[in-house]
Design an enzyme around this catalytic site. Structure first.
Site, PDB file in Angstrom:
ATOM      1  N   CYS A  28       0.911  -1.109  -0.217  1.00 53.50           N
ATOM      2  CA  CYS A  28       0.340   0.746  -0.022  1.00 53.50           C
ATOM      3  C   CYS A  28       0.818   1.074   0.136  1.00 53.50           C
ATOM      4  O   CYS A  28       2.044   0.770   0.529  1.00 53.50           O
ATOM      5  CB  CYS A  28      -1.344  -0.424   1.668  1.00 53.50           C
ATOM      6  SG  CYS A  28       0.556  -0.098   2.818  1.00 53.50           S
ATOM      7  N   GLU A 141       0.010  -0.492  16.713  1.00 51.94           N
ATOM      8  CA  GLU A 141      -0.625   1.076  15.873  1.00 51.94           C
ATOM      9  C   GLU A 141      -1.398   1.507  17.034  1.00 51.94           C
ATOM     10  O   GLU A 141      -1.716   2.455  17.789  1.00 51.94           O
ATOM     11  CB  GLU A 141      -1.380   0.904  14.497  1.00 51.94           C
ATOM     12  CG  GLU A 141      -2.122   1.870  13.744  1.00 51.94           C
ATOM     13  CD  GLU A 141      -3.333   2.024  13.130  1.00 51.94           C
ATOM     14  OE1 GLU A 141      -2.981   0.841  12.527  1.00 51.94           O
ATOM     15  OE2 GLU A 141      -4.122   2.100  13.259  1.00 51.94           O
ATOM     16  N   SER A 236       1.096  -9.840  10.442  1.00 48.76           N
ATOM     17  CA  SER A 236       0.390  -9.061   9.309  1.00 48.76           C
ATOM     18  C   SER A 236      -0.935  -8.985  10.119  1.00 48.76           C
ATOM     19  O   SER A 236      -1.422 -10.183   9.109  1.00 48.76           O
ATOM     20  CB  SER A 236       0.777  -8.212   8.261  1.00 48.76           C
ATOM     21  OG  SER A 236       0.298  -7.972   6.848  1.00 48.76           O
TER      22      SER A 236
HETATM   23 FE1  F3S Z   1      -0.929   0.658   4.851  1.00 51.25          FE
HETATM   24 FE2  F3S Z   1      -0.634   2.999   5.882  1.00 51.25          FE
HETATM   25 FE3  F3S Z   1      -3.098   1.915   5.273  1.00 51.25          FE
HETATM   26  S1  F3S Z   1       0.531   1.327   6.336  1.00 51.25           S
HETATM   27  S2  F3S Z   1      -2.427  -0.311   5.393  1.00 51.25           S
HETATM   28  S3  F3S Z   1      -1.742   3.366   3.992  1.00 51.25           S
HETATM   29  S4  F3S Z   1      -2.530   2.910   7.142  1.00 51.25           S
END
Ligand code: F3S
Length: 310
Positions: A28, A141, A236
């Protein structure tokens, strides 16, 4: 999403096996950004670089960073000098302050969407809301968001399922936010459960767009294949959810970190094999798995797209 939304990895080969790739898979925006910034800093600076926990939850990425001389430790107390890297999942302000006290440079590669969760939590605190965070207890997080709020004298209650709301001690004003990689549906169910008990509820859905794209693509993939393989680190959170979603579609699903973990028995006699990968899985690992499944070469048609590219 329709059948056309699924990319198909080439025609049936001699073994009548077709590899079907999810419309989006792998890195991502936030993960790519974190890795690029970290490696960019490595190129610029010859000093010690250390990450507090993995920069992203993927063993192969961690190994690659280590090969570049970027070490990984559990606690900032273990670092004597140089630069520490705050991961894509973020960290509490206490950790950043401690690093500065120790005279370390801080390279913060927190994903902007994780920063948004911190910002939303602080807003709720300032506005006098009791804070509920839909998330996985102990996840980096979540620990970071709790630390940020506690440093301002507030508290965060972590909830992972709507059933947990019943036993909570709730005041008249409650704010609900989410870890970025949760299911939006669980967030909405938790918010609804809180609304049934509390007159003033402010719900801010902070599940990130990449998570939702990966999840939708995984569900559509699972509906079209006989077996699904999810490539992603065992730590993950988003890879685990992709596996759960495929399983929920009734398809045999296996989560692996590398091609070496493929068990031929899983795919024996199967003509359509679905492939997807979590947000922290690099392309080279996905391609390696595809080659292994496709008798040594990439499928003829291979368009690997990432969640924020569609
Ligand atoms: Fe990736 Fe950020 Fe979402 S690391 S999964 S875009 S919160």
């Amino acid at each position: 999403m329709t059948m056309a939304a699924i990319k198909q990895g080439g025609a049936l080969n001699s073994e009548s096996r077709r590899i079907v790739l999810a419309q989006v898979a792998g890195f991502c925006f936030g993960v790519r950004r974190a890795v690029e910034i970290t490696l960019g800093e490595r190129m610029r600076s010859a000093g010690c670089m250390t990450t507090i926990g993995p920069v992203v939850h993927n063993t192969q990425v961690s190994a690659r960073l280590q090969a570049e001389g970027i070490e990984q430790v559990v606690s900032v107390d273990e670092v004597a000098s140089g630069t520490i890297v705050i991961s894509a999942h973020g960290a509490s302000p206490q950790i950043k302050a401690r690093a500065k006290e120790q005279g370390l440079n801080v390279l913060d590669v927190t994903c902007p969407f994780v920063t948004k969760v911190h910002r939303s939590a602080k807003q709720l605190l300032e506005q006098g809301y009791q804070i509920i965070l839909v998330g996985d207890r102990g996840h980096t997080e979540v620990v970071g968001v709790i630390g940020a709020i506690e440093s301002r004298g507030g508290e965060v209650t972590v909830v992972s399922a709507p059933e947990e709301v019943e036993s909570l001690d709730l005041g008249p004003r409650v704010g609900v936010i989410s870890q970025t990689t949760q299911y939006s549906s669980v967030f909405e169910q938790v918010a609804a459960a809180v609304r049934r008990r509390v007159p003033d509820v402010r719900a801010i859905n902070t599940v990130c767009g990449a998570t939702e794209e990966l999840q939708h693509a995984a569900v559509n993939l699972a509906r079209q294949v006989e077996v699904a393989i999810v490539i992603g680190g065992r730590s993950s959170a988003n890879s685990r959810r992709l596996r759960e979603l495929c399983e929920a579609e009734g398809v045999p699903t296996y989560q692996i970190e590398t091609a070496d973990e493929i068990d031929e028995e899983w795919i024996e006699g199967k003509s359509t094999i679905g492939l997807t990968a979590g947000a922290s899985t690099p392309d080279w690992v996905i391609e390696d798995v595809a080659r292994r499944l496709n008798f040594g070469s990439l499928p003829e048609v291979w368009n690997l797209a990432h969640p924020d590219e569609k």
